[in-house]
Motif scaffolding. Structure first.
Motif, mmCIF file in Angstrom:
data_model
loop_
_atom_site.group_PDB
_atom_site.id
_atom_site.type_symbol
_atom_site.label_atom_id
_atom_site.label_comp_id
_atom_site.label_asym_id
_atom_site.label_seq_id
_atom_site.Cartn_x
_atom_site.Cartn_y
_atom_site.Cartn_z
ATOM 1 N N SER A 58 0.878 -1.182 0.000
ATOM 2 C CA SER A 58 0.000 0.000 0.000
ATOM 3 C C SER A 58 0.906 1.220 0.000
ATOM 4 O O SER A 58 1.996 1.191 0.567
ATOM 5 N N LYS A 59 0.453 2.300 -0.591
ATOM 6 C CA LYS A 59 1.311 3.476 -0.741
ATOM 7 C C LYS A 59 0.595 4.762 -0.403
ATOM 8 O O LYS A 59 -0.606 4.857 -0.539
ATOM 9 N N LYS A 60 1.365 5.761 -0.014
ATOM 10 C CA LYS A 60 0.826 7.092 0.190
ATOM 11 C C LYS A 60 1.928 8.095 -0.154
ATOM 12 O O LYS A 60 3.033 7.990 0.357
ATOM 13 N N LYS A 61 1.605 9.030 -1.018
ATOM 14 C CA LYS A 61 2.580 10.055 -1.412
ATOM 15 C C LYS A 61 3.086 10.803 -0.190
ATOM 16 O O LYS A 61 2.311 11.189 0.681
ATOM 17 N N SER A 62 4.406 11.016 -0.111
ATOM 18 C CA SER A 62 4.891 11.795 1.014
ATOM 19 C C SER A 62 6.094 12.639 0.611
ATOM 20 O O SER A 62 6.798 12.326 -0.345
ATOM 21 N N TYR A 63 6.291 13.718 1.360
ATOM 22 C CA TYR A 63 7.445 14.585 1.118
ATOM 23 C C TYR A 63 8.653 14.032 1.852
ATOM 24 O O TYR A 63 8.559 13.669 3.026
ATOM 25 N N VAL A 64 9.780 14.026 1.171
ATOM 26 C CA VAL A 64 11.015 13.569 1.805
ATOM 27 C C VAL A 64 11.684 14.773 2.456
ATOM 28 O O VAL A 64 11.897 15.794 1.813
ATOM 29 N N ILE A 65 11.979 14.655 3.757
ATOM 30 C CA ILE A 65 12.609 15.779 4.462
ATOM 31 C C ILE A 65 13.947 15.332 5.044
ATOM 32 O O ILE A 65 14.105 14.181 5.438
ATOM 33 N N SER A 66 14.908 16.266 5.084
ATOM 34 C CA SER A 66 16.188 15.897 5.672
ATOM 35 C C SER A 66 16.321 16.501 7.061
ATOM 36 O O SER A 66 17.137 16.069 7.862
ATOM 37 N N SER A 67 15.498 17.523 7.366
ATOM 38 C CA SER A 67 15.518 18.118 8.695
ATOM 39 C C SER A 67 14.078 18.284 9.174
ATOM 40 O O SER A 67 13.170 18.532 8.374
ATOM 41 N N SER A 68 13.885 18.152 10.483
ATOM 42 C CA SER A 68 12.532 18.258 11.037
ATOM 43 C C SER A 68 11.886 19.611 10.714
ATOM 44 O O SER A 68 10.685 19.691 10.495
ATOM 45 N N LYS A 69 12.707 20.660 10.665
ATOM 46 C CA LYS A 69 12.174 22.015 10.416
ATOM 47 C C LYS A 69 11.575 22.159 9.017
ATOM 48 O O LYS A 69 10.766 23.047 8.773
ATOM 49 N N ASP A 70 11.970 21.280 8.096
ATOM 50 C CA ASP A 70 11.439 21.335 6.719
ATOM 51 C C ASP A 70 9.919 21.173 6.679
ATOM 52 O O ASP A 70 9.271 21.594 5.719
#
Ligand code: ZN
Length: 197
Positions: A58-70
């Motif tokens: 199962s999938k869900k589009k997500s944003y890849v972040i490198s820092s929590s503040k992003d």
């Protein structure tokens, strides 16, 4: 101000169905036409860079972040919920970010491993567990004995990973499997923990 913000965490070992449970909650909210934004740390590239993917695909589009503040870059006024999978790979700043968002009325849902391959808590997950309004701890099934599995066994080149093994080993053949407390093996753990006391 909205007063229905909260923090929910779904934790447990690998193969417990954490990502599936996250996706289930996301779908429920989407049926109700709520705006949900999903994130995952850049380090987790098991299946896909920009999707939360469960082992059953199962999938869900997500944003890849490198820092929590992003996370703040992607928020707008009509966000109902934010979801973060594999939270154990994020920096400690994530604690204040999710506390802030929950206080502003956002439903925060995070998923992640509670224990590392040594059977010791990930600090980030531990902090969130204590602060969350709602905790769901999932287990898998031990591949050795069929008990409830709460640990993730790491195997490098066919043998249990040593306590002192680096988290990332380049070129080694690694695999993971769910195991219970009794079948979980961490060679050198007792000696090293004793020495350090
Ligand atoms: Zn077992």
């Amino acid at each position: 101000m909205e007063r229905n913000g909260s923090i929910e965490i779904i934790c447990g070992p690998m193969f417990a169905g954490k990502s599936e449970e996250i996706i289930r909650r996301v779908r429920r909210m989407e049926y109700a036409k709520k705006k949900v934004i999903c994130f995952k740390p850049g380090i987790d590239n098991r299946y896909s860079q920009d999707e939360i993917v469960s082992h059953n695909q199962s999938k869900k589009k997500s944003y890849v972040i490198s820092s929590s503040k992003d996370i703040y870059k992607y928020l707008d006024d009509d966000v109902y919920s934010i979801v973060i999978d594999e939270v154990q790979f994020l920096d400690m700043g994530i604690i204040s970010v999710i506390e802030d968002l929950a206080s502003k009325g956002i439903r925060v849902i995070v998923g992640g491993l509670d224990l590392d391959f040594r059977g010791e808590p990930f600090t980030v997950t531990m902090e969130i567990l204590a602060r969350a309004e709602k905790v769901t701890k999932l287990s898998a099934i031990c591949v050795r004995c069929g008990n409830e599995a709460t640990r993730t066994q790491r195997i490098i080149n066919g043998i249990p990973a040593f306590y002192e093994d680096e988290i990332i080993q380049i070129g080694a053949f690694e695999k993971y499997e769910p195991r219970c407390r009794y079948c979980h093996e961490v060679p050198h753990k007792e000696e090293i923990v004793k020495e350090s006391k």
